[in-house]
Design an enzyme around this catalytic site. Structure first.
Site: not given
Ligand code: BG6
Length: 497
Positions: A251, A349
């Site tokens: 991401h 986290k």
């Molecule tokens: C995922 C991760 O790709 O994205 C997770 O594996 C994370 O750890 C999640 O919580 C977060 O996604 P979003 O869309 O809620 O920001």
């Protein structure tokens, strides 16, 4: 943009992702009239379900998690195309049943031999499922139909795309042995978010920003993905993976690529990919890693009014676990546009609050014709792309405080999706599933992007592996002290979103 007739097969259909994201997204697409009339959804899993049991599970997921309102007639229509195939992944007979089910659907619902396979399963299961699809002639359309139409086959894979460069290469080779690269759709759900797609509109549809989007004016860029949730219940996936592999590799490096890339010659997928590959190739870590990276592990603390446990008390985590729950890195994009500009990427986290943002922080004005006491509350100008929640963009600049003096203070100019648009934003998975069915690959990272991202990250993970435990930080705070020090060394500080 309505997809053509097709079947979507989900492996791992009884998992969390499928229940919370995939099934609701499929219903939301149907509810907006974006699925073809003959669309079929086939669930494949070990559970001993009949089609009706599967339909009940899908209905429950839709009622709990769909974005759009429930309409019985939409559901009834969707439910006609639901099928369940029971079996384990090494069960030949189950794959024969799957092949037969798909052929029947082709005849009954006119799905025409167009099949997408969604692998929502642990990566160690990929080889067996890919082999089965290949052996049962499901991965490649057998022949053109009598009317000359050549049906399509596509595969969708979820991260993790390996755990380092070597394993990513192996995985890519494995997938490409069965599915040609142009039929592989790797999901990075951040690319499905409206606010992320808007980065390119902001940069390349306007004249305002691009002239100052470079090292002459930009001091630094901070990309933050902070989460307030902990890791309860996710030990199986997360322990041994950690924040850098879970989030930075995919991401955050994708957000960096969109923020830093050059203008593509068009929005054709190949042009977009070319620019992303170029910028990722130019992205380099900054030495020494001790000073330019940071990692941490949350300990017990307070998240608002809730008292929460530390990682080591979370179920399934070894008290000795060295998995980081916070990771920050510094990179440079080594090209003319970005020479010398640090890009700071951080994720964690159990941080202060849930927020993802990209902050482009500008240099100070070269000269301030004010008395110093008048600009004490003036910071650096910043353009902040608020990816989530509270989606929008903020421009921060100095303004005269009303009154007889000439005091200057930071103010915000805000664009908010909720106020500017009556249209609501689709969920990331809605957009991405629709693009798979349409065969539009722009929002899916290709092989080379995945491998380049590992090439950037591998030395950090190796460096950390040679150190002791990550630094503790209290749940509900903004991460370990070493992350603050990482920026303080160059006189900067993290934004408090
Ligand atoms: C995922 C991760 O790709 O994205 C997770 O594996 C994370 O750890 C999640 O919580 C977060 O996604 P979003 O869309 O809620 O920001």
């Amino acid at each position: 943009f309505i997809a053509g007739p097709c079947s979507l097969v989900i492996f791992g259909v009884t998992g969390d992702l499928s229940r919370k994201k995939l099934m609701p997204a499929i219903y939301d697409l149907a509810n907006q009239g974006l699925l073809p009339p003959g669309f079929a959804l086939v669930g494949f899993a070990r559970r001993d379900y009949a089609d009706e049991d599967f339909a009940a599970v899908v209905l429950d997921a839709v009622k709990q998690h769909a974005r759009t309102s429930f309409r019985q007639e939409v559901w009834d229509h969707l439910a006609e195309g639901l099928r369940f195939v029971q079996g384990s992944f090494d069960d030949d007979a189950a794959f024969e049943t799957l092949a037969r089910t798909l052929a029947d659907l082709d005849a009954e619902r006119g799905t025409g031999g167009n099949h997408a396979f969604y692998l929502s399963i642990p990566p160690n299961m990929f080889p067996v499922v890919l082999d089965q699809l290949s052996e049962h002639h499901l991965a490649k359309p057998t022949a053109a139909r009598a009317d000359g139409y050549v049906p399509w086959r596509r595969v969708v894979i979820e991260k993790p795309f390996g755990h380092d460069l070597a394993s990513a290469k192996e995985l890519n080779a494995l997938v490409n042995r069965v599915f040609p690269e142009e039929t592989v759709f790797r999901i990075d759900h951040y690319l499905g978010k409206e606010t992320v797609q808007n980065i390119l509109a902001l940069r390349f549809a306007n004249e305002l920003f691009e002239p100052i989007w470079n090292a002459n004016y930009v001091d630094s860029v901070q990309i933050t993905m902070a989460e307030d949730i902990g890791l309860g219940g996710r030990a199986g996936y997360y322990d041994g993976i950690g924040a850098a592999r879970d989030v930075i590799q995919n991401h955050l490096l994708q957000l960096l690529a969109l923020t830093a890339m050059e203008e593509p010659t068009s929005f054709e997928p190949v042009q977009l990919t070319t620019e992303k590959i170029k910028v990722l190739s130019a992205t380099k870590l900054v030495a020494p890693l001790d000073e330019t990276t940071a990692r941490g592990q949350y300990t017990e603390g307070w998240q608002g009014s809730e008292q929460v446990v530390g990682l080591h008390q979370e179920e399934g985590f070894d008290p000795q676990s060295r998995t980081e729950t916070y990771a920050a890195i510094t990179v440079h994009v080594e090209n003319r546009r970005w020479a010398g500009v640090p890009f700071y990427l951080r994720t964690g986290k159990r941080l202060g609050r849930r927020v993802t943002e990209i902050a482009v922080v500008f240099k100070r004005a070269p000269h301030l014709p004010f008395d110093q006491t008048m600009t004490e509350e003036l910071g650096q100008n910043a353009l902040v792309i608020r990816v989530q929640p509270d989606e929008g963009i903020t421009l921060r600049f100095g303004s005269k405080v009303p009154g007889s003096g000439m005091e200057v203070r930071d103010v915000n100019m805000d664009f908010s999706y909720g106020e500017a648009f009556t249209e609501s934003s689709p969920e990331a998975y809605e957009r991405l599933i629709l693009d798979v069915l349409l065969g539009v690959p722009s929002l899916f990272p290709v092989n080379a992007e995945v491998e380049l991202s590992w090439r950037i990250l591998d030395p950090v993970v190796e460096h950390w592996a040679a150190q002791g435990k990550p630094e503790p930080y209290e749940a509900g705070t903004w991460g370990p002290v070493s992350a603050e020090e990482m920026l303080a060394r160059s006189g900067r500080e993290w934004r408090r979103p």
